[in-house]
Design a protein around this motif. Sequence first.
Motif, mmCIF file in Angstrom:
data_model
loop_
_atom_site.group_PDB
_atom_site.id
_atom_site.type_symbol
_atom_site.label_atom_id
_atom_site.label_comp_id
_atom_site.label_asym_id
_atom_site.label_seq_id
_atom_site.Cartn_x
_atom_site.Cartn_y
_atom_site.Cartn_z
ATOM 1 N N ALA A 44 -5.483 -12.507 -7.714
ATOM 2 C CA ALA A 44 -4.443 -12.809 -8.207
ATOM 3 C C ALA A 44 -3.654 -14.075 -8.268
ATOM 4 O O ALA A 44 -3.195 -14.669 -9.209
ATOM 5 C CB ALA A 44 -3.201 -12.042 -7.638
ATOM 6 N N ASP A 108 -0.145 -11.577 -14.676
ATOM 7 C CA ASP A 108 -0.880 -10.189 -14.225
ATOM 8 C C ASP A 108 0.440 -9.313 -14.665
ATOM 9 O O ASP A 108 1.481 -9.557 -14.810
ATOM 10 C CB ASP A 108 -1.261 -9.979 -12.956
ATOM 11 C CG ASP A 108 -0.326 -10.588 -11.798
ATOM 12 O OD1 ASP A 108 1.036 -10.768 -12.226
ATOM 13 O OD2 ASP A 108 -0.754 -10.893 -10.756
ATOM 14 N N TYR A 110 1.928 -4.882 -13.356
ATOM 15 C CA TYR A 110 1.807 -3.724 -12.590
ATOM 16 C C TYR A 110 2.595 -2.623 -13.438
ATOM 17 O O TYR A 110 3.835 -2.932 -13.403
ATOM 18 C CB TYR A 110 2.422 -3.803 -11.197
ATOM 19 C CG TYR A 110 2.032 -2.516 -10.269
ATOM 20 C CD1 TYR A 110 0.775 -2.605 -9.747
ATOM 21 C CD2 TYR A 110 3.066 -1.544 -9.983
ATOM 22 C CE1 TYR A 110 0.544 -1.519 -8.768
ATOM 23 C CE2 TYR A 110 2.680 -0.536 -9.330
ATOM 24 C CZ TYR A 110 1.509 -0.614 -8.606
ATOM 25 O OH TYR A 110 1.131 0.638 -7.969
ATOM 26 N N HIS A 116 5.508 -8.244 -13.719
ATOM 27 C CA HIS A 116 4.387 -9.209 -13.659
ATOM 28 C C HIS A 116 4.484 -9.722 -12.187
ATOM 29 O O HIS A 116 5.554 -10.762 -11.734
ATOM 30 C CB HIS A 116 4.699 -10.547 -14.539
ATOM 31 C CG HIS A 116 4.829 -10.141 -15.948
ATOM 32 N ND1 HIS A 116 3.496 -10.169 -16.709
ATOM 33 C CD2 HIS A 116 5.552 -9.592 -17.041
ATOM 34 C CE1 HIS A 116 3.909 -9.683 -18.048
ATOM 35 N NE2 HIS A 116 5.185 -9.384 -17.942
ATOM 36 N N THR A 118 2.929 -11.537 -9.733
ATOM 37 C CA THR A 118 2.546 -12.696 -9.019
ATOM 38 C C THR A 118 3.470 -13.894 -9.234
ATOM 39 O O THR A 118 3.343 -14.930 -8.480
ATOM 40 C CB THR A 118 1.086 -12.897 -9.227
ATOM 41 O OG1 THR A 118 0.334 -11.731 -8.726
ATOM 42 C CG2 THR A 118 0.511 -14.221 -8.218
ATOM 43 N N THR A 147 4.543 -9.623 -2.777
ATOM 44 C CA THR A 147 4.139 -8.924 -3.901
ATOM 45 C C THR A 147 4.423 -7.551 -3.694
ATOM 46 O O THR A 147 4.947 -6.954 -4.445
ATOM 47 C CB THR A 147 2.718 -9.405 -4.131
ATOM 48 O OG1 THR A 147 2.393 -10.637 -4.414
ATOM 49 C CG2 THR A 147 2.207 -8.618 -5.611
ATOM 50 N N ILE A 151 7.046 -5.088 -5.644
ATOM 51 C CA ILE A 151 6.701 -3.805 -6.649
ATOM 52 C C ILE A 151 7.449 -2.783 -5.831
ATOM 53 O O ILE A 151 7.884 -1.843 -6.736
ATOM 54 C CB ILE A 151 5.094 -3.774 -6.471
ATOM 55 C CG1 ILE A 151 4.210 -4.748 -7.035
ATOM 56 C CG2 ILE A 151 4.760 -2.293 -7.118
ATOM 57 C CD1 ILE A 151 3.017 -4.884 -6.777
ATOM 58 N N ILE A 278 -1.445 -3.954 -4.642
ATOM 59 C CA ILE A 278 -1.941 -5.160 -4.990
ATOM 60 C C ILE A 278 -3.365 -4.854 -5.752
ATOM 61 O O ILE A 278 -3.829 -5.410 -6.649
ATOM 62 C CB ILE A 278 -2.149 -6.337 -3.870
ATOM 63 C CG1 ILE A 278 -0.791 -6.865 -3.758
ATOM 64 C CG2 ILE A 278 -3.114 -7.334 -4.460
ATOM 65 C CD1 ILE A 278 -0.624 -7.994 -2.735
ATOM 66 N N ILE A 281 -3.151 -4.099 -9.456
ATOM 67 C CA ILE A 281 -2.515 -4.935 -10.532
ATOM 68 C C ILE A 281 -3.697 -5.405 -11.516
ATOM 69 O O ILE A 281 -4.628 -5.204 -11.282
ATOM 70 C CB ILE A 281 -2.109 -6.309 -9.745
ATOM 71 C CG1 ILE A 281 -1.050 -6.176 -8.725
ATOM 72 C CG2 ILE A 281 -1.976 -7.455 -10.793
ATOM 73 C CD1 ILE A 281 -0.769 -7.525 -7.948
#
Length: 480
Positions: A44, A108, A110, A116, A118, A147, A151, A278, A281
């Motif tokens: 990531a 990135d 999710y 995004h 990261t 991270t 999320i 993670i 992702i």
Amino acid sequence: MEQEQSSRVAPAVAPGLSRHLAERALALRARGVPPEILAATKRAIMNALGAAALGSHRSAMTAAIGYASDQSVGISGGALIPWHSDRLSVADAAFITGAMIHLEDFDDSYFACRIHPTAAVCGALLPFAYDAKCTGQQFLEAVSIGTEVEIAVGLGLVPTAYDRGFHLTSVAGGVGAAVGCGLIQGLGVDKLEAAIGIALGSSVGYTVMFGSDMKAYGVGNAARAGVVAVGLAARGFTSAPDAIEGLGGVVSAICDDANDAVARMTAAIGELGTTWRIPGIVLKRWPTGHGMHAPLDAAERMIRRRPELLTARLTNVVISVPSWFAGMKWAQDKVDAPASYLDAKFDIPYCVAIMLAYGEFRASYLYEQFRSDPRVDEIRKLIRIVFDPAIALGQARFEIEADGLGSESEFVERCKGSPPDVPLTDKDLEEKLRSSVLESVPATSAQKSTVDRIIQAVAGLDSASQTTELSELLAMAGGQ
């Protein structure tokens, strides 16, 4: 009236979601992050550096770095930013780095919470770790845990907060950044709880800003909010303990059903450390928003199968996308050609028209000479968008007709970059970094070897005594 109020007020949660997050984050640090999660975090970070390189020298970053540099005149120490030699305050460096990672929308995603993950966390932690002189292992663990926290917060806020116009990368990103920086700072549970609330009160972004530089500003502001929140909390600054779930708190302010949002966020926080997200992702292949990725994948597959489509006279193009895109301005059929670089980036018909005209898609195709290409404009006007409730995020159905070639169709089940079945490989990520540097960063004779050393530095983070080498290499590669 009572019924309306009950859906807006979350039930009391003891000890409170901010404290619950702080306790879980500290417990994860004490337990240690599993090696496979640290490996996914390195990927990531590599992806984030490639995204940052592509946007590092665009006009928005030149303006932002110039402004921040003016405010940082005379500072001693400070932090470095990627792809530039400027030294800024840690908070300003976090803002610039977070915005730079997100500016090109090459970072990135999710999908489950439309975040995004990261950009804000890595944006804050690169300069914060440099200034703190922490080990590479501490940095990796802070990025991983921050991270995961971001999320978890996003899973409680989606979908209605996003549908109402809140960019959750900005809202939840500040929390993740604060937790990551707080772990490196060594905050205890009380001050980490306060930092979470401070960050929540400081970071916000709106989906109406998509297509402008303000989209990246919101993410950079979340990174800065995390750094500032930790600095304030460490000095005794306080926040409401029920900043998330309380009456007038974040959830009741931006979610339609506060009770449901609190329940889902509580469940996600409870899963921290047992369910690691993670590895799920999605990393980007194309330098554009994820709404464009499955349509671009479908168009590319079709061209590879029928290369004659590149020169044929197209008569009909239909792209079916998720129904929730219907509320997003970038997914609409357009009459006029995109007026700017960012307009083009967030225009599904334009991005697909580039693929159908040139057989490939790069950031350079967003510039004016391509936006004014008559063939691109002709194809763009031909494309019709259908919002289909049966299509999920990361999917698209593509149908095309051409004179003398009949009709073709393609369905993308999962866009390229989606783990575990169609991920970007480590080699793909290294190439993404190299190509982004080549396309955007002023070249120097030593740049290629410096980028190779950056790749090695990321790979070796877990054994690095400090993260300073990575930051210094990133600045060195900027060519300034």
